[in-house]
Scaffold this motif. Structure first.
Motif, PDB file in Angstrom:
ATOM      1  N   GLY A  19       0.799  -1.303  -0.275  1.00 47.04           N
ATOM      2  CA  GLY A  19       0.163   0.055   0.046  1.00 47.04           C
ATOM      3  C   GLY A  19       0.734   1.284  -0.036  1.00 47.04           C
ATOM      4  O   GLY A  19       2.117   1.313  -0.511  1.00 47.04           O
ATOM      5  N   PHE A  20       0.356   2.242   0.646  1.00 48.05           N
ATOM      6  CA  PHE A  20       1.099   3.549   0.504  1.00 48.05           C
ATOM      7  C   PHE A  20       2.507   3.565   1.574  1.00 48.05           C
ATOM      8  O   PHE A  20       3.412   3.982   0.670  1.00 48.05           O
ATOM      9  N   GLY A  21       2.594   2.877   2.416  1.00 47.50           N
ATOM     10  CA  GLY A  21       3.800   2.667   3.293  1.00 47.50           C
ATOM     11  C   GLY A  21       4.743   1.525   2.606  1.00 47.50           C
ATOM     12  O   GLY A  21       5.932   1.941   2.455  1.00 47.50           O
ATOM     13  N   ASP A  40       2.384  -9.096  -1.261  1.00 44.59           N
ATOM     14  CA  ASP A  40       1.116  -8.771  -1.048  1.00 44.59           C
ATOM     15  C   ASP A  40      -0.124  -9.474  -1.695  1.00 44.59           C
ATOM     16  O   ASP A  40       0.360 -10.346  -2.724  1.00 44.59           O
ATOM     17  N   GLN A  48      -6.459   4.035  -2.107  1.00 45.32           N
ATOM     18  CA  GLN A  48      -7.748   3.910  -1.468  1.00 45.32           C
ATOM     19  C   GLN A  48      -8.747   5.177  -1.339  1.00 45.32           C
ATOM     20  O   GLN A  48      -9.862   5.363  -1.309  1.00 45.32           O
ATOM     21  N   VAL A  85      -0.247 -13.460   3.582  1.00 48.37           N
ATOM     22  CA  VAL A  85       0.818 -13.937   4.798  1.00 48.37           C
ATOM     23  C   VAL A  85      -0.142 -14.350   5.808  1.00 48.37           C
ATOM     24  O   VAL A  85      -1.084 -13.466   6.318  1.00 48.37           O
ATOM     25  N   ASP A 306      -0.920   2.328   8.920  1.00 49.27           N
ATOM     26  CA  ASP A 306      -2.135   2.297   9.691  1.00 49.27           C
ATOM     27  C   ASP A 306      -1.859   1.361  10.728  1.00 49.27           C
ATOM     28  O   ASP A 306      -2.617   1.252  11.731  1.00 49.27           O
ATOM     29  N   LEU A 322      -3.440   7.856   8.071  1.00 48.03           N
ATOM     30  CA  LEU A 322      -3.657   8.408   6.773  1.00 48.03           C
ATOM     31  C   LEU A 322      -2.567   8.203   5.888  1.00 48.03           C
ATOM     32  O   LEU A 322      -1.419   7.656   6.196  1.00 48.03           O
ATOM     33  N   ALA A 323      -2.729   8.200   4.736  1.00 45.53           N
ATOM     34  CA  ALA A 323      -1.601   8.054   3.548  1.00 45.53           C
ATOM     35  C   ALA A 323      -0.270   8.750   3.945  1.00 45.53           C
ATOM     36  O   ALA A 323       0.606   8.063   3.755  1.00 45.53           O
ATOM     37  N   PRO A 324      -0.328  10.106   4.149  1.00 42.90           N
ATOM     38  CA  PRO A 324       1.013  10.545   4.429  1.00 42.90           C
ATOM     39  C   PRO A 324       1.691  10.119   5.641  1.00 42.90           C
ATOM     40  O   PRO A 324       3.010  10.100   5.523  1.00 42.90           O
TER      41      PRO A 324
HETATM   42  C1  LIG Z   1     -12.171   4.638   1.358  1.00 41.70           C
HETATM   43  C2  LIG Z   1     -11.081   5.354   1.952  1.00 41.70           C
HETATM   44  C3  LIG Z   1     -10.736   6.444   1.816  1.00 41.70           C
HETATM   45  C4  LIG Z   1      -9.497   7.317   2.279  1.00 41.70           C
HETATM   46  N1  LIG Z   1      -9.050   8.505   2.001  1.00 41.70           N
HETATM   47  C5  LIG Z   1      -8.153   9.021   2.260  1.00 41.70           C
HETATM   48  C6  LIG Z   1      -7.847  10.279   2.241  1.00 41.70           C
HETATM   49  O1  LIG Z   1      -8.471  11.011   1.559  1.00 41.70           O
HETATM   50  N2  LIG Z   1      -6.546  10.823   2.653  1.00 41.70           N
HETATM   51  C7  LIG Z   1      -5.728   9.927   3.281  1.00 41.70           C
HETATM   52  O2  LIG Z   1      -4.631  10.498   3.614  1.00 41.70           O
HETATM   53  N3  LIG Z   1      -5.808   8.664   3.560  1.00 41.70           N
HETATM   54  C8  LIG Z   1      -7.090   8.227   3.347  1.00 41.70           C
HETATM   55  N4  LIG Z   1      -7.397   6.932   3.577  1.00 41.70           N
HETATM   56  C9  LIG Z   1      -6.628   6.149   4.362  1.00 41.70           C
HETATM   57  C10 LIG Z   1      -5.513   5.642   3.654  1.00 41.70           C
HETATM   58  O3  LIG Z   1      -5.595   5.117   2.544  1.00 41.70           O
HETATM   59  C11 LIG Z   1      -4.621   4.765   4.592  1.00 41.70           C
HETATM   60  O4  LIG Z   1      -3.981   5.542   5.572  1.00 41.70           O
HETATM   61  C12 LIG Z   1      -3.150   4.202   3.720  1.00 41.70           C
HETATM   62  O5  LIG Z   1      -3.535   3.328   2.713  1.00 41.70           O
HETATM   63  C13 LIG Z   1      -2.385   3.487   4.818  1.00 41.70           C
HETATM   64  O6  LIG Z   1      -1.251   2.874   4.136  1.00 41.70           O
HETATM   65  P1  LIG Z   1      -0.522   1.526   4.379  1.00 41.70           P
HETATM   66  O7  LIG Z   1       0.418   1.345   3.787  1.00 41.70           O
HETATM   67  O8  LIG Z   1      -0.564   1.567   5.930  1.00 41.70           O
HETATM   68  O9  LIG Z   1      -1.733   0.364   4.178  1.00 41.70           O
HETATM   69  P2  LIG Z   1      -2.615   0.167   2.983  1.00 41.70           P
HETATM   70  O10 LIG Z   1      -2.473   1.134   1.878  1.00 41.70           O
HETATM   71  O11 LIG Z   1      -4.135  -0.092   3.455  1.00 41.70           O
HETATM   72  O12 LIG Z   1      -1.814  -1.241   2.099  1.00 41.70           O
HETATM   73  C14 LIG Z   1      -1.928  -2.506   2.776  1.00 41.70           C
HETATM   74  C15 LIG Z   1      -1.679  -3.429   1.912  1.00 41.70           C
HETATM   75  O13 LIG Z   1      -1.289  -4.767   2.678  1.00 41.70           O
HETATM   76  C16 LIG Z   1      -1.893  -5.862   1.855  1.00 41.70           C
HETATM   77  N5  LIG Z   1      -2.216  -6.703   2.755  1.00 41.70           N
HETATM   78  C17 LIG Z   1      -2.834  -6.520   4.355  1.00 41.70           C
HETATM   79  N6  LIG Z   1      -2.789  -7.787   4.911  1.00 41.70           N
HETATM   80  C18 LIG Z   1      -2.012  -8.783   3.955  1.00 41.70           C
HETATM   81  C19 LIG Z   1      -1.577 -10.143   4.152  1.00 41.70           C
HETATM   82  N7  LIG Z   1      -1.887 -10.679   5.262  1.00 41.70           N
HETATM   83  N8  LIG Z   1      -0.974 -10.448   3.232  1.00 41.70           N
HETATM   84  C20 LIG Z   1      -0.197  -9.951   2.103  1.00 41.70           C
HETATM   85  N9  LIG Z   1      -0.820  -8.801   2.047  1.00 41.70           N
HETATM   86  C21 LIG Z   1      -1.755  -8.112   2.913  1.00 41.70           C
HETATM   87  C22 LIG Z   1      -3.346  -5.207   1.124  1.00 41.70           C
HETATM   88  O14 LIG Z   1      -3.304  -5.873   0.067  1.00 41.70           O
HETATM   89  C23 LIG Z   1      -2.490  -3.763   0.933  1.00 41.70           C
HETATM   90  O15 LIG Z   1      -2.140  -3.810  -0.428  1.00 41.70           O
HETATM   91  C24 LIG Z   1      -8.547   6.372   2.980  1.00 41.70           C
HETATM   92  C25 LIG Z   1      -8.738   4.995   3.230  1.00 41.70           C
HETATM   93  C26 LIG Z   1     -10.252   4.474   2.624  1.00 41.70           C
HETATM   94  C27 LIG Z   1     -10.453   3.054   2.776  1.00 41.70           C
END
Ligand SMILES: Cc1cc2nc3c(=O)[nH]c(=O)nc-3n(C[C@H](O)[C@H](O)[C@H](O)COP(=O)(O)OP(=O)(O)OC[C@H]3O[C@@H](n4cnc5c(N)ncnc54)[C@H](O)[C@@H]3O)c2cc1C
Length: 461
Positions: A19-21, A40, A48, A85, A306, A322-324
């Motif tokens: 995802g973003f991170g 992934d 998202q 995973v 997250d 949040l994404a940032p």
């Molecule tokens: C509808 C919606 C709208 C949003 N709007 C905003 C916004 O406007 N601005 C903002 O800043 N943030 C927004 N967010 C929040 C933002 O998307 C998240 O904070 C961000 O995506 C977190 O990044 P991350 O890397 O932690 O996880 P994610 O981006 O959620 O990525 C997680 C990844 O891990 C993978 N994964 C998970 N578990 C497993 C596993 N067990 N095995 C293999 N792969 C796995 C998933 O497939 C995914 O690709 C929104 C979220 C949603 C749902």
């Protein structure tokens, strides 16, 4: 089995989640003397923040997703495995996946979050969620299927229940989806369903707190509420959803709303993976980390985004999901890995808040900037469009999205109301965004005694 990853003398950093991170971390490590392995369950990165536009027919799913392999084409130290995973085995530095076990020297969990239904079983069973691309496509299908069904109903109450939509959760996702639904009701549905009286379609926003857009400034909250009210959204503040059965959503003010369509945007939990010490998993399933994102009590496991529960003086309840935050933690961790490889000490994470925003509809958005600055209206809307366009992954996605937005702005229409795969209520509970993992039928259950490690394991000093 080590899933055929090349044996290397360099340390292996396994990142779970692209995802973003996870994506940013893997990119930032391109020039580091490490082997980067990303796992992934989906073979694409999902943007998202624009999922709700897919759900309401404004954008195609392909516009907001990008193939992981394409993102990293040419990055020589990068390897990807499409897998789910299932467990971490810290004692052997191994993750257990449905395609086999993968050894790590450093493990980074970037698995994001899952919808939290707060134990409301009937809502989990019957409401729609919006966390993944399959969720968004299912939601789109379900809404349009219900309009098709509404045409067939003679009973006005049953017809209206099929058209009414209740969105639970007044955060940015709930607000944005309500705005998009209101525009659909005004501009799109009357063209497609001239036989239906769309004045009967009611859209409700239910929020347990006292305002919409809780984390934003008072100015933005009030402006967004006014925008929503102008678009004829019924806002119920200080109201919680309790039960959703027989097309009735029961709320804390003892009333019920007759509807077939409840969209749950009211909360998320960390997407933790079994195997970490119980003590490090917080109540909201986020994983407690220290100031360098290292999981408490471990030496070589990290969590970002997250999933990471980083408590600081500045953020006593953890950083917002949040994404940032995910992106900045990834950048900091990449730099820290490079420092570590050079024998230097890691530096603590500090969040730089660059502001927040939410869109409500055409020419209506709210923006908060650092330094207590706020604006909205057309300028806010343009800012929102520009920022989201620029942060979308992939040149093609930016261009196609720009063209789609420009076309729907000029024509007041959204082209994507296809019911590609009909969806039924009994599918709801299983729809946790694991669509692709299910294609891999080899899913073995976790083997509590993992196989012997085939490569020498380096330990962190
Ligand atoms: C509808 C919606 C709208 C949003 N709007 C905003 C916004 O406007 N601005 C903002 O800043 N943030 C927004 N967010 C929040 C933002 O998307 C998240 O904070 C961000 O995506 C977190 O990044 P991350 O890397 O932690 O996880 P994610 O981006 O959620 O990525 C997680 C990844 O891990 C993978 N994964 C998970 N578990 C497993 C596993 N067990 N095995 C293999 N792969 C796995 C998933 O497939 C995914 O690709 C929104 C979220 C949603 C749902």
């Amino acid at each position: 089995m080590d899933t055929n990853l090349p044996v290397t003398s360099q340390p292996r950093i396994v990142i779970v989640g692209c995802g973003f991170g996870g994506l940013r971390l893997a990119k930032e490590l391109a020039d580091a003397p490490v082997q980067v392995v990303v796992i992934d369950r989906n073979n694409y990165h999902n943007f998202q923040p624009l999922l709700y536009q897919v759900a309401t027919g404004a954008l195609e799913a392909d516009n907001i997703a990008y193939p992981i392999r394409k993102i990293f084409a040419g990055q020589h130290n990068f390897f990807y495995r499409m897998a789910d995973v299932q467990r971490i085995h810290p004692a052997s530095n191994t993750v257990i996946t449905n395609i086999g076990d993968i050894r790590y020297d450093h493990l980074v969990l970037a698995t994001g979050s899952l919808t939290n239904f707060f134990g409301l079983e009937s809502i989990e069973r019957n409401a729609m969620q919006i966390k993944s691309i399959p969720n968004a496509l299912n939601l789109r299908s379900f809404l349009f299927q219900n309009f098709e069904k509404a045409l067939l109903k003679e009973d006005p109450a049953a017809r209206q229940a099929l058209m009414n939509v209740v969105v639970v959760g007044g955060g940015p996702t709930g607000v944005e989806i309500c705005g998009s639904l209101a525009e659909m009701r005004k501009d799109v549905l009357p063209k497609d369903y001239p036989e239906l009286d769309l004045k009967q379609m009611e859209i409700y926003l239910i929020e347990a707190g006292g305002e919409v857009l809780g984390p934003m400034s008072k100015e933005s909250q009030q402006k967004a509420k006014k925008y929503l009210e102008d678009m004829n959204i019924h806002i119920r503040l200080n109201t919680s959803a309790k039960r959703f059965e027989d097309c009735k959503l029961y709320t804390s003010d003892t009333e019920f709303i007759r509807t077939e369509n409840v969209i749950w945007a009211a909360g998320v939990n960390g997407a933790d993976i079994p195997g970490l010490p119980e003590a490090v998993v917080a109540r909201n399933k986020r994983v407690n980390v220290d100031h360098v994102n290292r999981v408490q009590g471990t030496t070589n496991i990290y969590a970002i985004g997250d999933l990471a529960n980083m408590i600081t003086e500045e953020m006593p309840r953890g950083y917002p999901m949040l994404a940032p935050v995910a992106i900045q933690q990834a950048e900091q961790l990449a730099n820290n890995f490079k420092r570590f490889m050079r024998g230097e000490a890691m530096k603590p994470f500090h969040y730089v808040n660059k502001g927040s925003m939410a869109i409500v509809g055409r020419n209506r958005a709210v923006v908060d900037l650092p330094g207590d600055k706020h604006f909205g209206g057309f300028l806010g809307w343009l800012t929102w469009l520009f920022v989201h366009l620029m942060t979308l992954v992939g040149f093609r996605n930016k261009i196609v999205t720009f063209v789609d937005w420009a076309t729907s702005y000029l024509s007041s229409d959204k082209a994507l109301r296809l019911i590609i795969r009909p969806y039924k209520r009994s599918d709801f509970k299983d729809d946790k965004g694991k669509a692709n993992a299910e294609h891999m039928n080899s899913t073995p259950q976790y083997n509590p005694t993992p196989p012997a490690i085939q490569e020498p394991v380096k330990t962190q000093a």
